[in-house]
Design a protein around this motif. Sequence first.
Motif, PDB file in Angstrom:
ATOM      1  N   VAL A 136       0.984  -1.010  -0.029  1.00 24.95           N
ATOM      2  CA  VAL A 136       0.380   0.013  -0.234  1.00 24.95           C
ATOM      3  C   VAL A 136       0.877   1.122   0.118  1.00 24.95           C
ATOM      4  N   HIS A 168      -5.284   0.603   6.832  1.00 27.27           N
ATOM      5  CA  HIS A 168      -4.777  -0.475   6.384  1.00 27.27           C
ATOM      6  C   HIS A 168      -4.259  -1.021   7.735  1.00 27.27           C
ATOM      7  N   LYS A 175      -6.093  -4.245   8.017  1.00 27.10           N
ATOM      8  CA  LYS A 175      -5.669  -5.041   7.191  1.00 27.10           C
ATOM      9  C   LYS A 175      -7.233  -5.415   6.051  1.00 27.10           C
ATOM     10  N   PHE A 206      -7.299  -3.610   3.104  1.00 27.24           N
ATOM     11  CA  PHE A 206      -6.888  -3.500   1.677  1.00 27.24           C
ATOM     12  C   PHE A 206      -6.103  -4.990   1.576  1.00 27.24           C
TER      13      PHE A 206
END
Length: 829
Positions: free
Chosen positions: A71, A218, A221, A223
């Motif tokens: 990311v 993010h 978790k 993404f």
Amino acid sequence: MSDKQQGLVPLAPEQAAILAKCGKAFCNAVNVKFNCTAILCNLEEAGSLGSSTSGVLSPEKRYSTMLSGGVEVSVWKDDLTRHKVDAVVNAANEKLKHGGGLAQALSKAGGPKIQKWSDDIIQKRGKVKVGEAVLTPAGDLPCKCVIHAVGPCLSPNPSKREIEQAAPLLYNAINSILEIVVKNNISSVAIPALSSGLFHFPRNLCADIIVKNIKQFHEYKMFQGNIEIHLVNNDEPSVQEMERAAKAIFGQSSVSGTYSGAVQGSMAFSSSSRFQLGNVMLQLKKGAIEDEKVNVIVNTIAADRNLSMGLISKAILNKAGNKIQDEIHKRQFSISTNIYVTKGYNLNCSAVYHTVCAVRSDVRASETLYTVVLECLRKAANGYKSISFPAIGTGNLGFQKWEVARIMTDAVAEFGKDNKTKLDVNFVVFPKDKEMMEAFENEMKMRKGAAKSPKVHMTSFAFAAKETTANETPTVEFDSVSSEALREAKEWTYNMLKPSKIRTIKNNHVIYFGQDDHEHLLSLQTMLDVRIEEFFRNGNGGITITGNPSDVSCVAIEVENMLCKAQEDFTRAEEHDMLYSVVRWSCKDVPWIQTPEISAALEKAYLAGNKNYEFKNHSVNLMTKTLVDDFGKRSNVERTCLIAPFKSLDNSFYTRTPLTRHDYAGKEAKKAIDACGLHTVKMEQLENIALKQLFEKNSQRLKDKPKRLYQRVSAQFCDLICRVGFQKEFAPPAVQRYGSGIYFSSTVDGAMKLWKEQEHEQYIYIIQAQVLIGKSTIGSADFILPPPLSGDPLDRFDSLSDKVQTYVIFSSQQALPECLIICAKSTHV
């Protein structure tokens, strides 16, 4: 006209700093106001004001950090309507009515379908609640989709409590955006400072909420796979807040300093391989053409249209899918060149232009390659904003790489001379092809060097940026075919760069500023900490700017450029209506071409002697009067002269030609000037066949013989009056004592008194005209139209006057420009 004149203006450091910020606006204003080309030498190209009216804002990456799991979070200064990602976020309202701010800009750039798709959503599900987001296609934007997010709307000066109540709603809106990104497998998204503009959410808190939300998303978790999150804004305060918040929450940037470049896929070279050619931004990039995220990708194919032949074509076919091969077999050639148009399918573009070029051994191969590139550019400019070319011709066609670089760059330079719309043009070179890269870079460097040479007339270069060295003085170089225009441009430059805490710009076209213009003024006011006030009194309008002298100069140049754009938009609309009144183009099968705009464009191309004109995926052969669409369907086009036969006047409908004192009109003009005690420098005959036909028709209607009258004008309106006739916006008198119309005087001396001295102009400009007075009565400052002759409100006087020497008309068709007299300044008032 006299031979081309040139002028060089050296710049002091503080003046160079000003033009580094607003160079594009400056060059455009000089071109519009004085028909001069301005070349900025030995200046860094800054463009930091980010004006939509001053050229293309180059993407600038300010911050980047790579989080775990692939990311990437980055901060950009860029125009969101041009930013190249899979999805852009729109700051929407609950009804998805995109009428202002960023929403209007994205909707306008994406085309009317954006609003239609939004209306469909509202019709199906009702309002989009604050904190929610929805997804639509992107239309003409250089991305795949638009995420419309509704953030909270606060009062102009929100209280602490109001902000606290709105913060969770903004958090929800950002969360909704990220959920849509994950759900739809979007690999890159551009998010602006949601709610901080027209919705008044504090900019610093907005940045904190957006960045913190990304971090939490993010950490949980949520993404899935690689993703790029771009925090994109075009105003400096928002960019700085996003950069501050990102550094505070994620740590220092993984990029060293700031840099400009293309987004994703292809990587841009240094600024030496990017420069402005008029309204065209040409950029050299390395990468794979099939990965480009633009409106149009150009492909080169064989005559049999087999896309699997050739490395570039095969790569495009593999990514686009077999549907592109199926479609191209159904397509017909463009009427003007060998160009096939297909959809982009799985490519990151709206269209692909497939070109067929001749092999190098063909005697016309170079000409064909040049024409193909030029026609691709012209076609793209009719509706698109960006186009990417591979290096065409170096493979099976057998061209040398230096030849390709020269021919392709020549075509872009030629296109940039006359193109009126903004277009991003990319040359994309395969990364391992170092020889091709060097050929393009050498071509661009050579052209930039030529732009500074007094022996070369580079009219297409609006900004010739170059790295400053200790031994090179920053300068402005002017090119013009008129020594008078050159002097005016130089004097205007001296005045605009002269330190002043307050500056007033008078121009009645301020009344045509739209919402985007007013929002940009507010942005300038915030960014540069100046006070901007618009005014309109006694028939005279303009803008006053107050603040630090250097900032005042920057804003004044930007405002002048905005006024030039408003002025040109107004004049173009008048031109379309005027031409539509005397000659009309029509097609039974395509009725929508019979509009003033398209009909006038066809007529101007016809008068110019052009063989073809292309618009909206249609091509018109102006010689055979045949229209062909991209599917090959042909239709007949008619050209109808409505009043009298309409013929070309030096490849146009209007012209300015030198006039001697021995010509009849010249004798009369010289006599009037001599009577006033002025010295004549130059005289020009003004002719406009469209305006003449309308004037003669009005003469028959009024049954009136015209009077020879005079008007004093500013230098920047001389050509416009020849182009569309007299307009009240062009030359308002110092005081409108006799009505809100177009003023004239029966003597030059009266014109000198009616219009105040143009303080910073080097010459006096008088236009002699034939004017239809008709039935006249004494005027009054209250009249916006002549009063009725009797009880019938439709039966009115034709003009107003002071019964001595001042006359006021209310229709530009009642006056015909006859000649322009340029006089030396004197003590005469």
